[in-house]
Enzyme design. Structure first.
Site, short mmCIF file in Angstrom:
data_model
loop_
_atom_site.label_atom_id
_atom_site.label_comp_id
_atom_site.label_asym_id
_atom_site.label_seq_id
_atom_site.Cartn_x
_atom_site.Cartn_y
_atom_site.Cartn_z
N ASP A 1 0.82 -1.22 0.00
CA ASP A 1 0.00 0.00 0.00
C ASP A 1 0.85 1.26 0.00
OD1 ASP A 1 -2.47 -1.22 -0.01
OD2 ASP A 1 -2.58 -1.36 2.18
N TYR B 1 7.64 -9.91 6.98
CA TYR B 1 7.44 -8.47 7.14
C TYR B 1 8.07 -8.01 8.45
CZ TYR B 1 3.84 -8.24 3.47
OH TYR B 1 3.15 -8.28 2.28
#
Lengths: 244, 244
Positions: free
Chosen positions: A52, A110
């Protein structure tokens, strides 16, 4: 025709995200434009997944088919000459013609960074989630354990994501304190849309005692987004590694 | 009338530096504008010293005289409400009416960060000096020792600086490796204009074998800027602490 795999780092602050959109500049578009300039070809750059707006990458992976005569390991230098400084190709290599960055990914790692201090740090403002509250870290660590394993993570997915399956396996999830930063590492076979950010937001809510750690299993079982916590902002999130 | 001491953090990337200039936005100007908005007063904000465009601060100090009735420790919150996010006041306190941020400073600590890797890291592009060469770190460490102590640092000062005295004492100078970063800490009773950046640039030149470490004493003795190395860029430099 050869298949080129790129490993990519970027700061997501100034982009609308990985994926091309009508309005706004995307990482994918920038790299496709650079490939066009270097090879003369209009390629379809396949990423391992979207990130994003504001989300960063230390090891995003993408691939494209090309007829270029540039040696594969030189492609990174040619692209870096053209790309803006907030996008860097750190590796370029030839891979099997059937390799597909998204379909072949078997896992991802992540990192999520929280800056915990009353006043925000200007040096971290695009690189960490500033939380101006004290945390109960022991309670957060207890909560983290409940996420490890195979679960239906529907409660930790942005609504209207339209994923085929909402079952995912988280293999690793740990927290390191580095000075005034909390660095979370999470690794699994795949992540639903906004899943890491909703998990982190929920943990922050646990740390602030809005939830108890032992409510996490019930939130998971509910499969209902409304029972989980807030979505942590994008600037703390880093795609570290894609596993194949 | 009271005297307020501010401790300030900022990312220097988007400013022309600390000091007000005709063209360009400065940190000093932004904070004076915020003080005007909070107190209604046009103050003269005295900084401990200038920082150049692109240089960051973790602990810059400044002071100003005011008649405001806002409690000193609340001033930081009032200013942060107005200031852009790349400038934060982390401390505000009343000090002796005679305290002067610049004249009373008895020392400063700076940090300089080098990112040593063939390809630049987009996440560090405004926060570290990217050097795409291998270093001889042992030789650099040898060179560092020659800077410690009291010397005439004319060779490590930007020309036309017009300093009254060019003698300074460096008390501490050490290097820490953190993953792919080299972090230098340097502490002394004061620094000439561009002195830290020229010292670091010279060390990089030593690391690349353009100078030998034992040439440093001769460069210092020469008092001639031309014999020192290049000026390292501003983005790797951080003003960490001002001592009083």
């Amino acid at each position: 025709m050869i298949n080129i795999k790129l490993t990519i780092q970027y700061e997501g602050t100034n982009y609308c995200g990985w994926q091309k959109q009508k309005n706004g500049n995307s990482i994918q578009k920038e790299i496709e434009r650079a490939i066009k300039e270097v090879t003369g070809e209009n390629v379809n750059l396949i990423g391992s997944g979207r990130t994003d707006k504001g989300v960063h990458a230390i090891g995003q992976v993408a691939n494209f088919l090309t007829n270029t005569s540039i040696p594969p390991d030189r492609i990174k230098f040619a692209l870096n000459n053209i790309l803006p400084e907030d996008i860097r190709i750190i590796e370029s290599e030839e891979v099997n013609i059937n390799f597909h960055s998204r379909y072949d990914a078997i896992g991802k790692r992540y990192k999520y960074v929280i800056y915990s201090s009353q006043i925000g740090n200007p040096l971290y403002r695009n690189f960490a989630y500033h939380v101006p509250f004290a945390f109960d870290i022991e309670e957060m660590k207890k909560a983290m354990k409940f996420f490890i394993g195979t679960h239906d993570f529907s409660a930790f997915m942005a609504s209207n994501s339209g994923a085929k399956s909402t079952i995912r396996t988280i293999d690793k999830f740990f927290l390191e304190k580095k000075d005034d930063l909390m660095v979370f590492t999470i690794e699994g076979n795949g992540f639903l849309y906004n899943m890491v950010r909703i998990i982190i937001g929920t943990l922050v809510d646990v740390g602030r005692k809005r939830f108890k750690s032992d409510e996490i299993p019930h939130i998971i079982k509910s499969k209902n987004r409304r029972f989980a916590g807030h979505t942590a902002p994008p600037e703390g999130l880093y795609l570290v590694k894609v596993f194949y």
